[in-house]
Write an enzyme that holds these catalytic residues in place. Structure first.
Site, PDB file in Angstrom:
ATOM      1  N   SER A  61       1.277   5.861 -15.313  1.00 49.41           N
ATOM      2  CA  SER A  61       1.218   4.757 -15.554  1.00 49.41           C
ATOM      3  C   SER A  61       0.650   4.300 -16.839  1.00 49.41           C
ATOM      4  CB  SER A  61       0.280   4.004 -14.203  1.00 49.41           C
ATOM      5  OG  SER A  61       0.091   2.525 -14.518  1.00 49.41           O
TER       6      SER A  61
ATOM      7  N   VAL B 150       0.516  15.417   0.238  1.00 49.97           N
ATOM      8  CA  VAL B 150       0.365  16.003  -1.343  1.00 49.97           C
ATOM      9  C   VAL B 150      -0.857  16.743  -1.499  1.00 49.97           C
ATOM     10  CG1 VAL B 150       2.642  15.046  -2.099  1.00 49.97           C
ATOM     11  CG2 VAL B 150       0.354  14.154  -2.848  1.00 49.97           C
TER      12      VAL B 150
ATOM     13  N   TYR C 120      -7.691   4.801 -10.133  1.00 49.39           N
ATOM     14  CA  TYR C 120      -6.445   5.012 -10.512  1.00 49.39           C
ATOM     15  C   TYR C 120      -6.045   5.455 -12.148  1.00 49.39           C
ATOM     16  CZ  TYR C 120      -1.604   3.351 -10.602  1.00 49.39           C
ATOM     17  OH  TYR C 120      -0.199   3.324 -10.487  1.00 49.39           O
TER      18      TYR C 120
HETATM   19  N1  LIG Z   1       5.147  -0.175  -9.051  1.00 47.31           N
HETATM   20  C1  LIG Z   1       4.414  -0.062 -10.382  1.00 47.31           C
HETATM   21  O1  LIG Z   1       4.382  -1.095 -10.868  1.00 47.31           O
HETATM   22  C2  LIG Z   1       3.994   0.954 -10.844  1.00 47.31           C
HETATM   23  C3  LIG Z   1       3.610   1.257 -12.188  1.00 47.31           C
HETATM   24  C4  LIG Z   1       3.243   2.307 -12.796  1.00 47.31           C
HETATM   25  C5  LIG Z   1       3.206   3.473 -11.960  1.00 47.31           C
HETATM   26  N2  LIG Z   1       3.598   3.480 -10.659  1.00 47.31           N
HETATM   27  C6  LIG Z   1       3.358   4.889 -10.188  1.00 47.31           C
HETATM   28  O2  LIG Z   1       4.657   5.053  -9.554  1.00 47.31           O
HETATM   29  C7  LIG Z   1       4.565   5.933  -8.216  1.00 47.31           C
HETATM   30  C8  LIG Z   1       5.368   5.212  -6.934  1.00 47.31           C
HETATM   31  O3  LIG Z   1       4.962   3.946  -6.789  1.00 47.31           O
HETATM   32  P1  LIG Z   1       5.653   2.735  -6.138  1.00 47.31           P
HETATM   33  O4  LIG Z   1       5.398   1.389  -6.983  1.00 47.31           O
HETATM   34  O5  LIG Z   1       6.987   3.267  -5.936  1.00 47.31           O
HETATM   35  O6  LIG Z   1       4.743   2.485  -4.798  1.00 47.31           O
HETATM   36  P2  LIG Z   1       5.256   2.516  -3.233  1.00 47.31           P
HETATM   37  O7  LIG Z   1       3.945   2.351  -2.572  1.00 47.31           O
HETATM   38  O8  LIG Z   1       6.341   1.682  -3.096  1.00 47.31           O
HETATM   39  O9  LIG Z   1       5.452   4.246  -2.960  1.00 47.31           O
HETATM   40  C9  LIG Z   1       4.621   5.321  -3.002  1.00 47.31           C
HETATM   41  C10 LIG Z   1       5.026   6.408  -2.058  1.00 47.31           C
HETATM   42  O10 LIG Z   1       4.213   7.457  -2.297  1.00 47.31           O
HETATM   43  C11 LIG Z   1       3.768   7.783  -0.913  1.00 47.31           C
HETATM   44  N3  LIG Z   1       2.395   8.356  -0.749  1.00 47.31           N
HETATM   45  C12 LIG Z   1       1.487   7.705  -0.963  1.00 47.31           C
HETATM   46  N4  LIG Z   1       0.577   8.865  -0.874  1.00 47.31           N
HETATM   47  C13 LIG Z   1       0.932   9.943  -0.278  1.00 47.31           C
HETATM   48  C14 LIG Z   1       0.372  11.295  -0.217  1.00 47.31           C
HETATM   49  N5  LIG Z   1      -0.817  11.731   0.036  1.00 47.31           N
HETATM   50  N6  LIG Z   1       1.530  12.374   0.358  1.00 47.31           N
HETATM   51  C15 LIG Z   1       2.761  11.861   0.203  1.00 47.31           C
HETATM   52  N7  LIG Z   1       3.281  10.745  -0.076  1.00 47.31           N
HETATM   53  C16 LIG Z   1       2.382   9.742  -0.456  1.00 47.31           C
HETATM   54  C17 LIG Z   1       3.849   6.423   0.107  1.00 47.31           C
HETATM   55  O11 LIG Z   1       3.932   6.752   1.505  1.00 47.31           O
HETATM   56  C18 LIG Z   1       5.071   5.805  -0.625  1.00 47.31           C
HETATM   57  O12 LIG Z   1       6.182   6.049   0.077  1.00 47.31           O
HETATM   58  C19 LIG Z   1       2.943   6.084  -7.852  1.00 47.31           C
HETATM   59  O13 LIG Z   1       2.547   7.119  -8.452  1.00 47.31           O
HETATM   60  C20 LIG Z   1       2.595   4.741  -8.804  1.00 47.31           C
HETATM   61  O14 LIG Z   1       1.012   5.042  -9.138  1.00 47.31           O
HETATM   62  C21 LIG Z   1       3.755   2.384 -10.069  1.00 47.31           C
END
Ligand SMILES: NC(=O)c1ccc[n+]([C@@H]2O[C@H](COP(=O)([O-])OP(=O)(O)OC[C@H]3O[C@@H](n4cnc5c(N)ncnc54)[C@H](O)[C@@H]3O)[C@@H](O)[C@H]2O)c1
Length: 252
Positions: free
Chosen positions: A141, A63, A153
């Protein structure tokens, strides 16, 4: 246009929260673009959607890369049509204290969350404007409120809030809403990484965290998907520029 003809893009949808959102929007009737770094990684999400009677295709692109985003959008338009829902979920953390964080750690994290969101919005906007209807949801987040050892972040996520609130003001007249869902602790691969960084087991990390969550549990991708579905729904057209914390606790 009926909902089942509407195309929704969900980035970072190969796993975790993004996969949950993709499945939920397919259940809601959207044709979902399951977008992640590698097309092959999206197979499980796509197969699960199709098995449950939904429509989805996989797209592999970074992205944060302008050329990859443009070519992915061309593929989407030619294969399934013009998107009117965009969920900017792709993301990752590279947690370090300020002494250790270098410019690459800063740029890489800022670029995925902010540059990526900017590029995707730029590509989708003409179609949303043409349709006179659009929904943009960014996944931020609770870290946007500040957190030690993750200044890159936290800055990226807080930046999303300003970006989305600006879009809400600018795009309201075109029938386009823009909102943020800000998760608390959701158990995904990212949670494993946090536990590793802290040098404790995942179980220990979750047990510690739950003590500070009033609803006494961690979140699931489905919790976040539910909120996204709400913002995207037809009846949410009067809700824009909002940050919804989905964290099992009050946040403000
Ligand atoms: N898990 C948590 O507790 C949490 C809390 C707050 C926010 N978030 C946010 O939620 C979103 C999803 O996180 P998650 O926990 O499912 O993590 P995850 O690591 O399981 O999934 C993230 C996905 O994004 C993809 N990705 C990363 N960089 C990319 C890029 N440059 N282009 C395309 N795809 C890309 C990865 O390959 C992965 O499949 C993120 O933005 C994260 O910051 C997660």
């Amino acid at each position: 246009m009926s909902m089942d003809k509407r195309v929704a893009i969900v980035t970072g949808a190969a796993q975790g929260i993004g996969a949950g959102i993709a499945k939920r929007l397919a259940f809601d009737g959207f044709l979902v673009i399951v977008w992640d770094l590698m097309e092959k990684a999206c197979n499980d999400t796509v197969e699960s959607i199709i098995k449950n009677g939904g429509n989805a295709i996989a797209i592999g692109a970074n992205v944060a890369d302008e050329n990859e985003v443009k070519s992915a959008m061309e593929q989407i338009i030619s294969k399934v049509g013009e998107p009117c829902v965009l969920v900017n979920n792709a993301g990752f953390a590279r947690d370090l204290n300020m002494d250790l964080m270098d410019i690459k750690d800063w740029d890489d994290v800022i670029n995925v969350h902010l540059r990526g969101s900017f590029l995707l919005v730029k590509e989708c906007l003409p179609f949303m404007k043409k349709l006179g209807w659009g929904r943009i949801v960014n996944i931020s987040s609770i870290s946007a409120m500040g957190h030690a050892d993750r200044a890159n972040y936290c800055a990226a996520k807080a930046g999303m809030h300003g970006f989305i609130k600006s879009l809400a003001v600018e795009l309201g007249p075109f029938g386009i809403t823009a909102n943020v869902v800000a998760p608390g602790l959701i158990v995904t691969a990212m949670t494993d990484a946090t536990a590793k960084r802290k040098g404790i087991s995942l179980e220990e990390h979750l047990a510690q965290a739950v003590k500070n969550i009033p609803v006494s549990r961690t979140g699931t991708p489905e919790d976040i998907a539910h909120s996204v579905s709400f913002f995207v729904s037809e009846n949410s057209g009067f809700i824009t520029g909002q940050v919804l914390y989905v964290a099992g606790m009050p946040v403000n």
